[in-house]
Every structure is written in C-alpha cells, then in structure tokens.
Design a protein around this motif. Structure first.
Motif, mmCIF file in Angstrom:
data_model
loop_
_atom_site.group_PDB
_atom_site.id
_atom_site.type_symbol
_atom_site.label_atom_id
_atom_site.label_comp_id
_atom_site.label_asym_id
_atom_site.label_seq_id
_atom_site.Cartn_x
_atom_site.Cartn_y
_atom_site.Cartn_z
ATOM 1 N N UNK A 136 -42.757 -35.222 -41.531
ATOM 2 C CA UNK A 136 -41.560 -36.550 -41.291
ATOM 3 C C UNK A 136 -41.531 -36.116 -39.846
ATOM 4 N N UNK A 137 -40.559 -37.335 -39.399
ATOM 5 C CA UNK A 137 -40.336 -37.299 -37.960
ATOM 6 C C UNK A 137 -39.591 -36.222 -37.443
ATOM 7 N N UNK A 138 -38.690 -35.500 -38.366
ATOM 8 C CA UNK A 138 -37.824 -34.551 -38.301
ATOM 9 C C UNK A 138 -38.671 -33.106 -38.129
ATOM 10 N N UNK A 139 -39.623 -33.175 -38.888
ATOM 11 C CA UNK A 139 -40.592 -32.026 -38.988
ATOM 12 C C UNK A 139 -41.466 -31.889 -37.802
ATOM 13 N N UNK A 140 -41.873 -32.889 -37.206
ATOM 14 C CA UNK A 140 -42.744 -33.114 -35.976
ATOM 15 C C UNK A 140 -41.705 -32.585 -34.606
ATOM 16 N N UNK A 141 -40.700 -33.180 -34.884
ATOM 17 C CA UNK A 141 -39.651 -32.911 -33.755
ATOM 18 C C UNK A 141 -39.337 -31.457 -33.502
ATOM 19 N N UNK A 142 -39.467 -30.863 -34.650
ATOM 20 C CA UNK A 142 -38.981 -29.234 -34.594
ATOM 21 C C UNK A 142 -40.076 -28.456 -33.750
ATOM 22 N N UNK A 143 -41.397 -28.781 -33.392
ATOM 23 C CA UNK A 143 -42.222 -28.382 -32.528
ATOM 24 C C UNK A 143 -41.763 -28.551 -31.037
ATOM 25 N N UNK A 144 -42.201 -27.712 -30.204
ATOM 26 C CA UNK A 144 -42.081 -27.869 -28.922
ATOM 27 C C UNK A 144 -42.907 -29.342 -28.542
ATOM 28 N N UNK A 145 -42.459 -30.260 -27.775
ATOM 29 C CA UNK A 145 -42.908 -31.587 -27.578
ATOM 30 C C UNK A 145 -44.170 -31.306 -27.009
ATOM 31 N N UNK A 146 -44.770 -30.581 -26.205
ATOM 32 C CA UNK A 146 -45.967 -30.628 -25.402
ATOM 33 C C UNK A 146 -47.017 -30.086 -26.302
ATOM 34 N N UNK A 147 -46.602 -29.217 -27.384
ATOM 35 C CA UNK A 147 -47.755 -28.803 -27.994
ATOM 36 C C UNK A 147 -47.987 -29.613 -29.347
ATOM 37 N N UNK A 148 -47.108 -30.426 -29.753
ATOM 38 C CA UNK A 148 -47.204 -31.330 -30.965
ATOM 39 C C UNK A 148 -48.041 -32.288 -30.129
#
Length: 450
Positions: A136-148
């Motif tokens: 989900x968007x929330x799960x993706x946003x849980x990562x450091x942005x650069x590494x996602x």
C-alpha cells in the motif's frame, strides 16, 4: 551541495524528487511494512494465508547475514503453516552468471538477492515480479525514500530494499600515534579534506617499511563504482542530470582521476590494490600490510572476530575524505522475485516478511548493516559488534546524494561498472587520466544506448 553538516536523519527524510536526497524535512513516524506476512488494509496490498515452497538464493556473506536470513525463514514458516523457504547459499563470484543461466533455462531461484547497482539490469529485462500491488502507499512510505526509489524501474517497484551499507575508514591507532597523527575526525563535519588526507598518508609512508603501505581502497572488482565517490567529492558526476549521457570528461573527473592515480605513484597503496586484484581491502588490513583501509560496514564482524579478526592492536573508525563536498557510495542489496515464479503470492509474502521491522532489525544487528525502514533508521539498534564503529558508517551514509542514488541504479549501471573495472585497472597501471576518462565516457555512452 556540501553535505558535511547533514546527518543520517537527513537521508531518511530526503526525497528523490527533491533538490537533494539529504534535504532536511519533517519525517512523521511510519508503520513498518507488514510486521507479519499480511499488509495494512488495501485490496491489493493485503496478502492472505500462503502455502508452498520457494527457493531463496543469496551469496554467502558473514555469519551474521546467514543468521539473519535463517531467522526470517524460521519465523515466516511458523507464521505460515504449509510454507517452506529453502535457503541456497552461493559464492558471490559467479552468483549473477548463475542467476542469468537459470533465468534462461527456467531454473533460477524463486527469490534472490541483488545489489542496488545491478537490480536495474533485471528490472529492464522484464524478468522480475512487480511487487507494487502488494504494498500500500503507507507501506511503501515506511521505507527511506531513496531506497524505495532504488528498487523501482519506470515507476514500478521490482523488489524490496533490504539493507544498505557504505564505505568509511578503519585505522590502527598505534600506527597513527607512531606517525604523529594525533587528530582523527570523530564528526562528519570535521572529515579530512583531500589535502589533509594526503598529509596523513605521507606521514604514514615515512614511518612504514617498503613492504607496507599507508592504506588500501575498496574498489575491488564489483566495487569499481566506488571510485566515483572521489568524482562526487570533487563536484562531478558520471551522468548528466537526465541520466541520458556521460557527464565526463570534466574538470572534476580529471581531478579525481589524478588524485586516485597518485595513490600508486606515491606508493600510498599496495601495487596490487587495483580493481581486478584478488586481495580485498579488508585483507590488506587484516594481514597488516596497511594500517588504514576503506571498507564497508558489513566487514566489521570480520575485523572484530575474536578468533580470526584483526590482530594488529586497537583500531578505530573515521570518515571518508572530502573535497568540494563529502560523498560516499550507495552499497547494499534488494531482494527480488522472478516474474515467472509459480507462487507469486508466497514470494511477495516472504519479501514483505524480510523487510518487516522485526526481521530487518535482527538482520542488521547481526550482520552490522544499515536498515531501510524509517522507524529503524531513527532507532538505536543493538549491533552485536562495535556499535561505536557502526555509528561512523551511519553518519557517513548521510553523504549519499540524490545524484549517487540516481546514477547507481540506472538500468545499464552493471555495464557501466564493467567499463569502470576495465579502465581503472589500466589507469592504475599507467594509462593517462585523459585516456582513461575518454574511454570511460565512451563506454558509458555505449551502455546507455544499448
């Protein structure tokens, strides 16, 4: 941009689309993705009960890495009765050649580990499972942005960012004292300039016998791209801002090439500390050929091992040198699944489990590597070896700029890295800076066009 006054928190809050990965911004706490095999609410991100068998291949790293993966396997199988994850530990040498043969023949493992500088090669070929429907968007946003962003190709995520690492310096404290080096930076803002680093190397050279050298660098083989840290420090880049052309030749490239070639001319590094050597930078330190070396944080367990580790005395850690700015390399690995795996739901569930907070925390603490979840990167981890040394690497990671991330993850970077291997090897054996830079530029142009 001079990154000296930025911290690891800057890396967490930065955004690929921003002017700098390290731009400071408010970062609200986020839940880690999938503390179990399921996800947060969402029609696609939710994964139900999963069963079946998967093979997960990774290269044999430290005992801590193996322990981390074994921990995740055990926990995942317990949480998902009827599921089996078969771990396949392979040597790093030849790992991706084996993956390539397996993809061609249909015998590749369902899941495999891949470094950020290589993932683009597989994403661009369309052989990896698109994992974005499972997050989900929330799960993706849980990562450091650069590494996602590092696991995405044309906006689609083809894996999960499992951990990261970067380069810093370890040194023998007694050797430094003998050479009269009494001040070693303990803050990123005080990192040595190139001139200051050169003075340190010169002092060490004067106190060492001809059979020993001041330091070694970790640009060996697959790590050839780590040379570009000097290019970034000098204010340059490998690619243009649109990632479509070579950004060299440039004054910064010439400066970086001349500086690194001087390591050999001045006998600051062993003659065989070239790109295609069979001796890695940590081994030069372990066998006491050098009193200082550049290494990745994942090698700390090897140095700290009470039985087979460093026997040269007390050692400390400090930062990469800087020129116009501070910079270091994007190290670390993603975990990906084959697009044609027979059980994509199980594969996606295991990938999510590997990057759950509990699994990632345990892995990083055992392997001495850096997490990719905001929640963990903002927390104090209980590293099993030398947490004081890990602190330096954590701060050093704040110098990984937007440019480094973008350039290191283009689809053709694996080919660009091969170009760097070949041309840097020639440079360190006498090829001129101008000829080397010209050849690298030509190789980059060909790689981007293919």
């Amino acid at each position: 941009m001079d990154n000296l006054n930025l911290t690891r928190r800057g890396l967490l809050a930065g955004s690929i689309g921003a002017a700098s990965l390290l731009a400071l911004a408010a970062c609200a706490p986020s839940a880690s993705p999938a503390a179990s095999s399921g996800g947060v609410a969402g029609s696609k991100s939710k994964i139900g009960a999963v069963k079946g068998t998967l093979t997960f291949a990774f290269w044999g790293g430290s005992d801590g890495e193996t322990a981390g993966f074994a921990y995740a396997k055990k926990k995942f199988e317990a949480a998902n009765p009827g599921s089996t994850i078969t771990l396949k530990i392979l040597p790093y040498d030849g790992f991706f050649q084996g993956i390539d043969r397996g993809i061609t023949s249909g015998t590749a493992p369902d899941i495999f580990r891949v470094d950020y500088t290589t993932i683009g090669k597989y994403s661009a070929k369309g052989v990896l499972l698109d994992v974005s429907p499972y997050f989900s968007a929330a799960e993706s946003a849980a990562f450091l942005p650069a590494l996602w962003e590092a696991v995405k190709y044309k906006g689609i995520a083809y894996g999960v960012p499992h951990q990261t690492d970067t380069t810093a310096i370890v040194f023998n404290k007694a050797a430094f004292a003998t050479a009269g080096i009494t001040s070693v930076p303990d803050k990123l803002s005080d990192a040595w300039s190139w001139d200051e680093f050169s003075k340190v190397a010169t002092k060490l050279r004067k106190t060492l016998p001809d059979s020993k050298y001041p330091f070694a660098y970790d640009w060996t083989a697959a790590g050839a791209y780590r040379w570009s840290s000097f290019l970034y420090q000098a204010g340059g880049s490998l690619l243009t801002a649109d990632l479509k052309k070579a950004a060299i030749p440039s004054a910064a490239a010439t400066k970086a090439m001349d500086f690194t070639k001087s390591f050999f001319d001045k006998k600051w590094v062993p003659a065989n500390n070239t790109v295609k050597t069979t001796v890695y930078s940590d081994n030069f330190f372990l066998n006491q050929t050098v009193p200082m070396t550049f290494i990745g944080d994942f090698l700390i367990p090897e140095l700290a091992d009470p039985k087979d580790g460093y026997k040269g005395g007390e050692w400390g850690t400090t930062f990469m040198p800087r020129d116009k700015s501070a910079a270091s390399d994007l190290g670390g690995n993603a975990i990906v699944a084959r697009k044609d795996t027979k059980n994509p739901e199980l594969a996606a569930a295991f990938l999510k489990f590997l990057v759950s907070e509990d699994s990632m925390k345990y892995f990083c603490e055992q392997a001495i590597e850096l997490p990719t979840l905001k929640s963990l990167a903002n927390s104090k981890l209980d590293y099993v070896n030398r947490p004081d040394a890990v602190k330096v690497f954590t701060e050093q990671a704040a110098t990984i700029s937007t440019t480094v991330v973008k350039e290191s993850t283009v689809a053709s970077f694996a080919t660009i890295n091969t170009v760097l291997q070949d041309q840097l090897e020639l440079a360190f054996h006498g090829q001129s800076s101008s000829a080397t830079i010209s050849a690298i530029a030509g190789g980059i142009t060909s790689a981007l066009a293919s």
